[in-house]
Write a protein that holds these residues in place. Sequence first.
Motif, PDB file in Angstrom:
ATOM      1  N   LYS A 245       0.839  -1.201   0.000  1.00 24.75           N
ATOM      2  CA  LYS A 245       0.000   0.000   0.000  1.00 24.75           C
ATOM      3  C   LYS A 245       0.872   1.248   0.000  1.00 24.75           C
ATOM      4  N   ALA A 246       1.947   1.215   0.790  1.00 27.03           N
ATOM      5  CA  ALA A 246       2.846   2.363   0.864  1.00 27.03           C
ATOM      6  C   ALA A 246       3.633   2.551  -0.428  1.00 27.03           C
ATOM      7  N   MET A 247       3.880   1.466  -1.157  1.00 24.71           N
ATOM      8  CA  MET A 247       4.687   1.523  -2.377  1.00 24.71           C
ATOM      9  C   MET A 247       3.858   1.753  -3.632  1.00 24.71           C
ATOM     10  N   ALA A 248       2.541   1.696  -3.531  1.00 20.75           N
ATOM     11  CA  ALA A 248       1.674   1.660  -4.711  1.00 20.75           C
ATOM     12  C   ALA A 248       1.872   2.841  -5.650  1.00 20.75           C
ATOM     13  N   GLY A 249       2.159   4.019  -5.113  1.00 18.91           N
ATOM     14  CA  GLY A 249       2.274   5.195  -5.963  1.00 18.91           C
ATOM     15  C   GLY A 249       3.650   5.421  -6.546  1.00 18.91           C
ATOM     16  N   ARG A 250       4.602   4.571  -6.232  1.00 16.76           N
ATOM     17  CA  ARG A 250       5.970   4.772  -6.723  1.00 16.76           C
ATOM     18  C   ARG A 250       6.064   4.413  -8.213  1.00 16.76           C
ATOM     19  N   PRO A 251       6.733   5.225  -9.019  1.00 17.87           N
ATOM     20  CA  PRO A 251       6.862   4.931 -10.448  1.00 17.87           C
ATOM     21  C   PRO A 251       7.497   3.560 -10.689  1.00 17.87           C
ATOM     22  N   GLY A 252       6.899   2.770 -11.548  1.00 17.64           N
ATOM     23  CA  GLY A 252       7.420   1.464 -11.902  1.00 17.64           C
ATOM     24  C   GLY A 252       6.958   0.336 -10.991  1.00 17.64           C
ATOM     25  N   TYR A 253       6.253   0.686  -9.914  1.00 10.83           N
ATOM     26  CA  TYR A 253       5.869  -0.379  -8.981  1.00 10.83           C
ATOM     27  C   TYR A 253       4.754  -1.248  -9.557  1.00 10.83           C
ATOM     28  N   ARG A 254       3.863  -0.660 -10.313  1.00  8.48           N
ATOM     29  CA  ARG A 254       2.781  -1.447 -10.912  1.00  8.48           C
ATOM     30  C   ARG A 254       3.352  -2.504 -11.843  1.00  8.48           C
ATOM     31  N   GLU A 255       4.332  -2.132 -12.653  1.00  9.62           N
ATOM     32  CA  GLU A 255       4.962  -3.092 -13.560  1.00  9.62           C
ATOM     33  C   GLU A 255       5.716  -4.164 -12.772  1.00  9.62           C
ATOM     34  N   TYR A 256       6.318  -3.750 -11.663  1.00  9.12           N
ATOM     35  CA  TYR A 256       7.029  -4.703 -10.804  1.00  9.12           C
ATOM     36  C   TYR A 256       6.064  -5.733 -10.233  1.00  9.12           C
ATOM     37  N   VAL A 257       4.895  -5.282  -9.809  1.00  7.79           N
ATOM     38  CA  VAL A 257       3.878  -6.194  -9.272  1.00  7.79           C
ATOM     39  C   VAL A 257       3.421  -7.187 -10.345  1.00  7.79           C
ATOM     40  N   GLN A 258       3.275  -6.714 -11.567  1.00  5.91           N
ATOM     41  CA  GLN A 258       2.795  -7.561 -12.649  1.00  5.91           C
ATOM     42  C   GLN A 258       3.806  -8.630 -13.052  1.00  5.91           C
ATOM     43  N   SER A 259       5.079  -8.371 -12.824  1.00  8.69           N
ATOM     44  CA  SER A 259       6.104  -9.302 -13.293  1.00  8.69           C
ATOM     45  C   SER A 259       6.711 -10.169 -12.195  1.00  8.69           C
ATOM     46  N   THR A 260       6.496  -9.813 -10.928  1.00  9.66           N
ATOM     47  CA  THR A 260       7.215 -10.471  -9.841  1.00  9.66           C
ATOM     48  C   THR A 260       6.255 -11.146  -8.870  1.00  9.66           C
ATOM     49  N   SER A 261       6.600 -12.334  -8.448  1.00 12.11           N
ATOM     50  CA  SER A 261       5.787 -13.097  -7.502  1.00 12.11           C
ATOM     51  C   SER A 261       5.545 -12.292  -6.221  1.00 12.11           C
ATOM     52  N   GLY A 262       4.323 -12.404  -5.683  1.00 11.17           N
ATOM     53  CA  GLY A 262       3.954 -11.615  -4.520  1.00 11.17           C
ATOM     54  C   GLY A 262       4.563 -12.089  -3.223  1.00 11.17           C
ATOM     55  N   PHE A 263       4.872 -13.385  -3.107  1.00 10.17           N
ATOM     56  CA  PHE A 263       5.399 -13.886  -1.839  1.00 10.17           C
ATOM     57  C   PHE A 263       6.404 -15.011  -2.050  1.00 10.17           C
ATOM     58  N   PHE A 264       5.968 -16.119  -2.629  1.00  9.69           N
ATOM     59  CA  PHE A 264       6.869 -17.246  -2.828  1.00  9.69           C
ATOM     60  C   PHE A 264       7.806 -16.969  -4.010  1.00  9.69           C
ATOM     61  N   PRO A 265       9.087 -17.251  -3.873  1.00 10.43           N
ATOM     62  CA  PRO A 265      10.042 -16.986  -4.957  1.00 10.43           C
ATOM     63  C   PRO A 265       9.677 -17.748  -6.229  1.00 10.43           C
ATOM     64  N   TRP A 266       9.738 -17.040  -7.358  1.00 16.17           N
ATOM     65  CA  TRP A 266       9.415 -17.636  -8.648  1.00 16.17           C
ATOM     66  C   TRP A 266      10.047 -16.785  -9.740  1.00 16.17           C
TER      67      TRP A 266
END
Length: 271
Positions: A245-266
């Motif tokens: 929630k704190a990181m949501a407005g940072r530039p590039g974070y949305r793309e990071y969320v779309q490409s990177t696993s949320g918890f378990f390494p993948w």
Amino acid sequence: MSPFPLEAFLTSLPWAALGVVLVLAVTYAAAVGAGTGGRARHSVMDVAWGPGFVVIAVISFILSAGEGDDGRRVLLLVLTGIWGIRLGAHIGRRARGGHEDPRYVELLKGAHGSRNAYAVRRVYLPQGLVMFFVSLTIQVGMFATGALGWLAAAGLAVWLTGLIFESVGDLQLERFKNDPARKGTVLNTGLWRYTRHPNYFGDASVWAGLFLIAAESWPGVLTVLSPALMIWTLAAKTGKPLTEKAMAGRPGYREYVQSTSGFFPWPPRRH
């Protein structure tokens, strides 16, 4: 294998609870001392979180002497000590000379009357109860009488994996934050390339490993809700959700969320 020493274990519980109370009292005093402008800095509780479990482990280790399996007692004490002291030192170093954590500002802004009394109800009491409940895995494991076997070995491997993810992830994040050239960007290299929260995943793995060590001997398996609460808190309550929630407005974070696993390494997803 000797039966579980239930009476000795029940006798130890009030002492472990007293240990939690002492940790909270010392932490509260430190929060008041670290405050500025007449306001205590209650985020000091984060520094005491890991060491608090170490205190409980030491108490349980002492009181379980002659009752539980010595190999398991020593292993649980050493692993809890390494994890708790490292975590406390890391958070303490990170918070040194800073201000109240924004999470605590948000949590305490609804205080009516004494802010410190409100903090006791909203911060110290809930975290103390969670600390005691989660530590039941360690407490029961200290009194378990069965010898160490393959499940404990698996638990040690899971714990070690978790410690590596947590400590390396914290180190990579600290270096990232200290690099002025990376200010305002998103960390997406190292372990952070494979999970958005290597530190939280590592913490969860540490507690899963401790549970496996305790669960090898009855009634350690009954403490499954203790690590489950810790993992749920990290993945779905105050860990991952608040950070994102704190990181949501940072530039590039949305793309990071779309490409990177949320918890378990993948491996990262390609677009």
